[in-house]
Design a protein around this motif. Structure first.
Motif, PDB file in Angstrom:
ATOM      1  N   LYS A  18      20.884  71.332  13.319  1.00 51.36           N
ATOM      2  CA  LYS A  18      19.736  71.147  14.187  1.00 51.36           C
ATOM      3  C   LYS A  18      18.571  70.620  13.357  1.00 51.36           C
ATOM      4  N   MET A  19      17.883  69.630  13.888  1.00 54.13           N
ATOM      5  CA  MET A  19      16.713  69.078  13.221  1.00 54.13           C
ATOM      6  C   MET A  19      15.567  68.999  14.234  1.00 54.13           C
ATOM      7  N   HIS A  20      14.329  68.928  13.714  1.00 56.65           N
ATOM      8  CA  HIS A  20      13.161  68.878  14.582  1.00 56.65           C
ATOM      9  C   HIS A  20      12.446  67.551  14.409  1.00 56.65           C
ATOM     10  N   LEU A  21      12.046  67.002  15.534  1.00 58.72           N
ATOM     11  CA  LEU A  21      11.320  65.733  15.547  1.00 58.72           C
ATOM     12  C   LEU A  21       9.819  65.992  15.412  1.00 58.72           C
ATOM     13  N   PRO A  22       9.024  64.949  15.234  1.00 58.92           N
ATOM     14  CA  PRO A  22       7.589  65.126  15.008  1.00 58.92           C
ATOM     15  C   PRO A  22       6.892  66.017  16.028  1.00 58.92           C
ATOM     16  N   GLU A  23       7.332  65.974  17.297  1.00 55.84           N
ATOM     17  CA  GLU A  23       6.707  66.784  18.334  1.00 55.84           C
ATOM     18  C   GLU A  23       7.322  68.177  18.433  1.00 55.84           C
ATOM     19  N   GLN A  79      30.705  61.794  23.191  1.00 52.16           N
ATOM     20  CA  GLN A  79      29.926  62.642  24.089  1.00 52.16           C
ATOM     21  C   GLN A  79      28.456  62.725  23.705  1.00 52.16           C
ATOM     22  N   ALA A  80      28.030  62.007  22.684  1.00 51.35           N
ATOM     23  CA  ALA A  80      26.646  62.083  22.216  1.00 51.35           C
ATOM     24  C   ALA A  80      25.687  61.367  23.167  1.00 51.35           C
ATOM     25  N   ASP A  81      24.418  61.733  23.071  1.00 54.13           N
ATOM     26  CA  ASP A  81      23.381  61.042  23.838  1.00 54.13           C
ATOM     27  C   ASP A  81      22.962  59.749  23.155  1.00 54.13           C
ATOM     28  N   LEU A  82      23.157  59.694  21.835  1.00 54.98           N
ATOM     29  CA  LEU A  82      22.735  58.521  21.064  1.00 54.98           C
ATOM     30  C   LEU A  82      23.574  58.422  19.799  1.00 54.98           C
ATOM     31  N   LEU A  83      23.912  57.202  19.411  1.00 51.78           N
ATOM     32  CA  LEU A  83      24.612  56.957  18.156  1.00 51.78           C
ATOM     33  C   LEU A  83      23.663  56.282  17.177  1.00 51.78           C
ATOM     34  N   ASN A 123      19.547  71.320  27.300  1.00 49.93           N
ATOM     35  CA  ASN A 123      18.843  70.031  27.221  1.00 49.93           C
ATOM     36  C   ASN A 123      18.589  69.585  25.786  1.00 49.93           C
ATOM     37  N   LEU A 124      19.447  70.010  24.868  1.00 47.41           N
ATOM     38  CA  LEU A 124      19.343  69.532  23.491  1.00 47.41           C
ATOM     39  C   LEU A 124      19.903  68.116  23.406  1.00 47.41           C
ATOM     40  N   MET A 125      19.162  67.205  22.825  1.00 43.96           N
ATOM     41  CA  MET A 125      19.691  65.858  22.626  1.00 43.96           C
ATOM     42  C   MET A 125      20.689  65.887  21.473  1.00 43.96           C
ATOM     43  N   THR A 126      21.840  65.274  21.685  1.00 42.39           N
ATOM     44  CA  THR A 126      22.863  65.219  20.647  1.00 42.39           C
ATOM     45  C   THR A 126      22.959  63.801  20.089  1.00 42.39           C
ATOM     46  N   VAL A 127      22.943  63.706  18.775  1.00 39.96           N
ATOM     47  CA  VAL A 127      22.976  62.414  18.089  1.00 39.96           C
ATOM     48  C   VAL A 127      24.111  62.435  17.079  1.00 39.96           C
ATOM     49  N   SER A 128      24.936  61.391  17.065  1.00 39.63           N
ATOM     50  CA  SER A 128      26.034  61.292  16.100  1.00 39.63           C
ATOM     51  C   SER A 128      25.804  60.122  15.151  1.00 39.63           C
ATOM     52  N   LEU A 129      26.023  60.379  13.873  1.00 40.35           N
ATOM     53  CA  LEU A 129      25.999  59.316  12.870  1.00 40.35           C
ATOM     54  C   LEU A 129      27.384  58.690  12.804  1.00 40.35           C
ATOM     55  N   VAL A 138      16.886  68.649  17.900  1.00 41.07           N
ATOM     56  CA  VAL A 138      17.960  67.682  18.125  1.00 41.07           C
ATOM     57  C   VAL A 138      19.172  68.158  17.330  1.00 41.07           C
ATOM     58  N   VAL A 139      20.360  68.020  17.910  1.00 40.21           N
ATOM     59  CA  VAL A 139      21.593  68.332  17.176  1.00 40.21           C
ATOM     60  C   VAL A 139      22.144  67.028  16.611  1.00 40.21           C
ATOM     61  N   LEU A 140      22.197  66.951  15.291  1.00 41.77           N
ATOM     62  CA  LEU A 140      22.689  65.755  14.607  1.00 41.77           C
ATOM     63  C   LEU A 140      24.055  66.043  14.009  1.00 41.77           C
ATOM     64  N   SER A 141      25.025  65.159  14.249  1.00 46.97           N
ATOM     65  CA  SER A 141      26.388  65.339  13.743  1.00 46.97           C
ATOM     66  C   SER A 141      26.771  64.185  12.830  1.00 46.97           C
TER      67      SER A 141
END
Length: 375
Positions: free
Chosen positions: A239-244, A277-281, A197-203, A248-251
């Motif tokens: 891997k990065m951590h959000l305020p809470e 395949q990312a959850d968010l761009l 359940n890791l959110m994946t984010v791509s730049l 999150v895996v950032l690519s």
């Protein structure tokens, strides 16, 4: 065939205006591409035409003018701001007695210089060979020196051209098989992240928009970032951590550009799948660029080509420090975050961006696994 241009070579740029609205921007990019490739620009030849000349692209008169200009500047390389057909390239090289590289060839050369990872190098070599396959007209002995070796001997009566084509086909097949294995490995890694359940984010974004600088700012990494086109090619994930505290895996992915060669899009398919395949761009935009709207459109065109158009995206308006803009979050009529203004260089607005990521993560956590797959 002439050797590819190398760093320090004097080059004459050639650009023809066919009436396109983005002509000036395209010529500016060509100059930037040449500099990124390490070439020294000695002169620029411009002209206007209704359509390309079938034989020399720029017409026989302009071709003769180009030859004289190259002689004056003692230049042995001509870089065209257009894609040339194999016959046009051969005719120009014969007339100019010099190396001729088109826009696709120039971008391929830059990618070859910049690729660092094993996968990146394989992808670039595949793109180069696909581009080369249409330009085989005589002996290409450098194919024998490709990394890994080909080990093919010609049979009785086999011509050099036939041998070269066969060598190329064998090497392309080898590269595709290796990239398919890497693609499978990457898919297994993605599935493991999904199960956790890791959110994946791509730049994503236009080249030189500041993606790598933003990546470093968010993840405290040391990915190479510079004021250059295609400063980084290889996809890097951290891997990065959000305020809470949610990870999150950032690519960081390769930058896009107008007229990105089809061979590169195909070759980098496995890498670009990270975006699809990312959850968010996070679509990084150079807000200071006068052509930012056209650049956003071009990135979205490529995202559509690689199957990433359905992935939710947030526009990250970067480099607000150059525009004296204040950081801000803009939402649509439903309250969803659409744009975040930041400066990756000095960190302004980064906390707003982290908050935007947290909101999307909380949204995803409310969805079932099946629902998440269709977001």
């Amino acid at each position: 065939m002439f050797d590819r241009p190398s760093g320090g070579d004097a080059v004459v740029l050639v650009s023809v205006d066919f009436g396109d609205s983005d002509y000036d921007e395209s010529l500016h990019e060509l100059r930037h591409l040449a500099g990124t490739a390490g070439l020294n620009i000695s002169a620029t030849l411009e002209g206007k035409r209704q359509a390309p000349d079938p034989k020399h692209f720029i017409g026989s008169g302009k071709a003769d003018e180009l030859k004289r200009l190259m002689a004056v500047h003692d230049s042995k390389v001509a870089a065209f701001n257009h894609d040339l057909s194999p016959s046009q390239q051969r005719n120009l090289e014969k007339l100019l007695e010099a190396r001729v590289v088109d826009r696709t060839g120039l971008i391929l050369d830059i990618f070859a210089q910049r690729a660092q990872s094993h996968e990146g190098k394989l992808q670039v070599e595949l793109a180069q060979l696909e581009h080369l396959s249409t330009r085989l007209v005589r002996g290409w002995t450098h194919l024998e020196r490709q990394k890994g070796g080909i080990g093919v001997r010609g049979g009785p009566g086999e011509t050099q051209l036939e041998l070269d084509r066969r060598m190329l086909r064998v090497r392309v097949k080898q590269l595709r098989e290796k990239l398919d294995k890497l693609k499978q490995q990457r898919g297994m890694q993605r599935r493991a992240r999904k199960r956790s359940n890791l959110m994946t984010v791509s730049l994503v974004g236009y080249t030189n928009a500041g993606k790598s600088t933003l990546f470093n700012r968010l993840t405290h990494s040391g990915v190479y970032a510079a004021d250059q086109l295609f400063a980084t090619l290889d996809t890097t994930s951290r891997k990065m951590h959000l305020p809470e505290g949610y990870p999150v895996v950032l690519s960081d992915t390769v930058g896009f550009i107008k007229h990105l060669p089809t061979t590169l899009i195909e070759a980098f398919g496995a890498t670009l799948e990270e975006a699809a395949q990312a959850d968010l761009l996070l679509h990084v935009v150079d807000v200071a660029s006068p052509n930012r709207d056209a650049q956003v459109e071009q990135v979205n065109i490529v995202l559509n080509e690689i199957g990433a158009a359905r992935v939710p995206q947030i526009l990250v308006l970067n480099q607000i420090d150059r525009m004296a803009m204040a950081p801000a979050i803009d939402r649509d009529e439903y309250g969803n975050i659409r744009t975040v203004r930041v400066s990756a260089k000095d960190g302004t607005g980064i906390e707003d961006l982290r908050q935007a990521l947290l909101e999307h993560q909380q949204y995803l956590k409310k969805l079932s696994t099946e629902e998440r797959a269709y977001v």
